[in-house]
Design an enzyme around this catalytic site. Structure first.
Site, PDB file in Angstrom:
ATOM      1  CG  HIS A 121      -1.869   1.020   1.420  1.00 16.53           C
ATOM      2  ND1 HIS A 121      -1.585   2.294   1.855  1.00 16.53           N
ATOM      3  CD2 HIS A 121      -3.198   1.001   1.178  1.00 16.53           C
ATOM      4  CE1 HIS A 121      -2.701   3.007   1.884  1.00 16.53           C
ATOM      5  NE2 HIS A 121      -3.706   2.236   1.474  1.00 16.53           N
ATOM      6  CG  ASP A 198       0.822  -2.173   6.118  1.00 13.95           C
ATOM      7  OD1 ASP A 198      -0.048  -2.177   7.006  1.00 13.95           O
ATOM      8  OD2 ASP A 198       0.625  -1.677   4.981  1.00 13.95           O
ATOM      9  CD  GLN A 201      -6.859  -4.467   4.427  1.00  9.10           C
ATOM     10  OE1 GLN A 201      -7.782  -5.098   4.925  1.00  9.10           O
ATOM     11  NE2 GLN A 201      -7.046  -3.275   3.886  1.00  9.10           N
ATOM     12  CE  LYS A 224      -7.036  -0.363   6.287  1.00 14.77           C
ATOM     13  NZ  LYS A 224      -7.813   0.286   5.260  1.00 14.77           N
ATOM     14  CB  CYS A 364      -3.941   3.499  -1.554  1.00 14.52           C
ATOM     15  SG  CYS A 364      -5.294   4.655  -1.375  1.00 14.52           S
TER      16      CYS A 364
HETATM   17  N1  C6P Z   1      -6.249   0.460   2.847  1.00 18.82           N
HETATM   18  C1  C6P Z   1      -8.109   0.074   1.350  1.00 18.82           C
HETATM   19  O1  C6P Z   1      -9.199   0.362   0.844  1.00 18.82           O
HETATM   20  P1  C6P Z   1      -4.856   3.867   7.047  1.00 18.82           P
HETATM   21  O2  C6P Z   1      -5.397   4.663   5.911  1.00 18.82           O
HETATM   22  O3  C6P Z   1      -3.678   4.515   7.707  1.00 18.82           O
HETATM   23  O4  C6P Z   1      -5.895   3.428   8.026  1.00 18.82           O
HETATM   24  O5  C6P Z   1      -4.320   2.478   6.428  1.00 18.82           O
HETATM   25  C2  C6P Z   1      -3.427   2.493   5.357  1.00 18.82           C
HETATM   26  C3  C6P Z   1      -3.209   1.114   4.846  1.00 18.82           C
HETATM   27  C4  C6P Z   1      -1.960   0.536   5.002  1.00 18.82           C
HETATM   28  N2  C6P Z   1      -1.722  -0.722   4.602  1.00 18.82           N
HETATM   29  C5  C6P Z   1      -2.668  -1.479   4.018  1.00 18.82           C
HETATM   30  C6  C6P Z   1      -2.339  -2.882   3.618  1.00 18.82           C
HETATM   31  C7  C6P Z   1      -3.950  -0.942   3.805  1.00 18.82           C
HETATM   32  O6  C6P Z   1      -4.880  -1.710   3.236  1.00 18.82           O
HETATM   33  C8  C6P Z   1      -4.218   0.395   4.207  1.00 18.82           C
HETATM   34  C9  C6P Z   1      -5.559   1.013   3.935  1.00 18.82           C
HETATM   35  C10 C6P Z   1      -7.603   0.896   2.508  1.00 18.82           C
HETATM   36  O7  C6P Z   1      -7.442  -0.878   0.942  1.00 18.82           O
HETATM   37  C11 C6P Z   1      -7.738   2.375   2.267  1.00 18.82           C
HETATM   38  S1  C6P Z   1      -6.742   2.943   0.935  1.00 18.82           S
END
Ligand code: C6P
Length: 408
Positions: A121, A198, A201, A224, A364
Site C-alpha cells: 500500500h 504493515d 489488513q 478496519k 492506494c
Molecule cells: N487500505 C483500502 O481500501 P490507514 O489509511 O492509515 O488506516 O491504512 C493504510 C493502509 C496501510 N496498509 C494497508 C495494507 C492498507 O490496506 C491500508 C488502507 C484501505 O485498501 C484504504 S486505501
C-alpha cells in the site's frame, strides 16, 4: 460451516436499505462497519467521564486516563504484547511514518538498502521514498510470482549486508495475499535488518502474535478492525522503541523541556505528542473486546470458508478474472477482479444500484495494480459480518453488469 451470521444484528448500519435494496456491504478492507458494542462504549465515555488524559488531578480525568490506558492494555493483549510496547497513532499510515522517519532518519545512509515488496500500500512505500530521498538509501522491491505470492527466492537473493530495513505487508489489500511473515522476518534478521510489518489488513483477518512474528515493528489501524477512525497502533520491540527518536514533538511526550533542549517521556508516551484520540482509543479497546469474544481463530476460519465459497462462485462467471492466490491458505478475504473489459468503476456503479458496495480503483497500491497490467480493479472484501448471501448477491449483481454491457 463456521457461521457468524448472528453477528449482523450487532451492526446497526447493516440493517439499512440502499436504493430501496438491503445493503450488501463488501468494502470492509477500506473500512469496516462498527458494532453497537463499540458505539455504546464511545457514547458512554463522552456522556459520563470524558476529559483529557494524563493531565488532570480530578476524577473525570483520572477515569478517562484509566479507560485510555486500559484500552492500550487490550490492544497489547490482542497481539500478545506488553502494554508499554503499544504506541497509539492515528492509524497504520502514521505508525509507518513514525518508523520510517523516527528510525530511518537516524539509521540509514547512502549505500544502505530498504527492501519493500510490489504488493505494498502507498502507506508502506511513500514514507520510505521520502526517507530514502533524504538519506541517500536505495529502495528495492521484491516481485510477485505468477500466482500472486511473494517471490521468496528473489527476496533471499536480495538480502545482504546492505539491507537495513525489510518492510512488507502481512496481507495485501488488493490480492489478499498473506506472505509467510515469520519466515520472511527470519530471513531478514539473519542479515541484521530491521523488520517492519504493515498489519493494517492482517490484524483483522487472522490471529497476530508478535512473539511469533519475529518483527521489530507492527503497524495497524483501528477502523478496519471494527473500531473507529483516527486511531491505530504501532507495536515495537522494547529495545528498538527505547532507542528510537520520536517522530513528532509536543505536549505530553516530554520528560523535561528547557530552552536548549528536551528529554523524552518513557516509552510509549514519547511517541504520543499532543492530546491523543482518547475516545477513539477507548472505542478500539471495545472493538478488541468484540473480536476477542468471537476469537481470531474463528474469524480466520469464517473468512477462509467464505473466501473459498466466493472464489468458487466467481468461477461460474468466465468473464471474471480474479487477481490473487487460488488457495485460501495463502490469502484473506479481499478479492480483486476484472469483469471482461468493463471498467471497474462501471461495475461498482451498477452494483451500487442493487445496494451492493464494493471498491473500484487502484486501492492506494499503484505499483501493484500496474504490475497486474490494469489501471484499476473491482474489489470485494469481507469481515466477520459478511455472509454467503452477500457473496450470492455479488454474483447476481455481476450477472446484471454482464447484461448491461452485453458481456458473454
Ligand atoms: N487500505 C483500502 O481500501 P490507514 O489509511 O492509515 O488506516 O491504512 C493504510 C493502509 C496501510 N496498509 C494497508 C495494507 C492498507 O490496506 C491500508 C488502507 C484501505 O485498501 C484504504 S486505501
Amino acid at each position: 460451516m463456521n457461521d457468524l451470521s448472528h453477528l449482523r444484528l450487532d451492526f446497526p448500519v447493516l440493517q439499512r436499505r440502499v436504493h430501496g435494496k438491503p445493503l450488501v456491504f463488501l468494502d470492509s478492507a477500506a473500512s469496516s462497519q462498527k458494532p453497537k458494542q463499540v458505539l455504546d462504549v464511545m457514547d458512554a465515555a463522552y456522556r459520563t467521564y470524558y476529559a483529557n488524559v494524563h493531565r488532570g488531578a480530578y476524577l473525570l480525568s483520572e477515569e478517562s486516563t484509566a479507560a485510555y490506558e486500559q484500552a492500550r492494555g487490550k490492544v497489547a493483549r490482542f497481539i500478545n504484547a506488553a502494554r508499554a510496547e503499544i504506541a497509539f497513532t492515528r492509524g497504520a499510515t502514521t505508525a509507518l511514518n513514525t518508523v520510517a522517519f523516527g528510525w530511518g532518519m537516524d539509521h540509514l545512509r547512502a549505500g544502505d538498502r530498504i527492501v519493500l515488496t510490489m504488493m505494498e500500500h502507498h502507506a508502506n512505500v511513500v514514507p520510505w521514498q521520502l526517507v530514502a530521498r533524504r538519506t541517500g538509501a536505495e529502495l528495492v522491491y521484491v516481485p510477485m510470482t505468477d500466482d500472486y505470492r511473494l517471490d521468496l527466492k528473489r527476496l533471499s537473493e536480495l538480502l545482504d549486508e546492505r539491507v537495513k530495513v525489510v518492510s512488507f505487508t502481512g496481507m495485501s489489500n488488493v490480492t489478499g495475499t498473506m506472505p509467510p511473515v515469520a519466515e520472511i522476518a527470519g530471513l531478514a534478521r539473519q542479515c541484521g535488518s530491521l523488520v517492519v510489518v504493515d498489519a493494517a489488513q492482517l490484524v483483522t483477518h487472522a490471529p497476530v502474535d508478535v512473539q511469533q512474528l519475529g518483527a521489530d515493528f507492527v503497524a495497524f489501524s483501528g477502523h478496519k478492525m471494527l473500531g473507529p477512525t483516527g486511531i491505530g497502533a504501532l507495536w515495537g520491540r522494547p529495545e528498538v522503541l527505547e532507542e528510537m527518536e520520536p517522530f513528532e514533538g509536543g505536549g505530553e511526550m516530554i520528560s523535561d523541556v528547557r530552552l536548549d533542549g528536551s528529554t523524552w517521556a518513557p516509552v510509549p508516551h514519547k511517541f504520543e505528542a499532543g492530546t491523543p484520540p482518547i475516545i477513539e482509543a477507548i472505542g478500539l479497546g471495545a472493538a478488541v473486546d468484540y473480536l476477542d469474544k468471537i476469537g481470531m481463530e474463528s474469524v480466520r476460519r469464517h473468512e477462509m470458508e467464505l473466501t473459498a465459497y466466493a472464489l468458487s462462485r466467481l468461477a461460474e462467471l468466465p468473464a471474471v478474472r480474479v487477481f490473487g492466490p487460488a488457495e485460501v491458505d495463502h490469502r484473506g478475504g479481499v478479492i480483486s477482479f476484472a469483469l471482461a473489459d468493463v471498467h471497474p468503476h462501471d461495475v461498482a456503479t451498477i452494483l451500487d444500484q442493487d445496494g451492493i458496495a464494493i471498491r473500484a480503483g487502484h486501492h492506494c497500491a499503484k505499483p501493484l495494480t500496474r504490475t497486474l497490467g490494469v489501471p484499476a480493479t473491482a474489489r470485494a472484501s469481507f469481515q466477520v459480518y459478511t455472509t454467503r448471501e452477500d457473496v450470492d448477491a455479488l454474483v447476481d449483481g455481476l450477472r446484471r453488469v454482464q447484461e448491461v454491457f452485453r458481456v458473454d
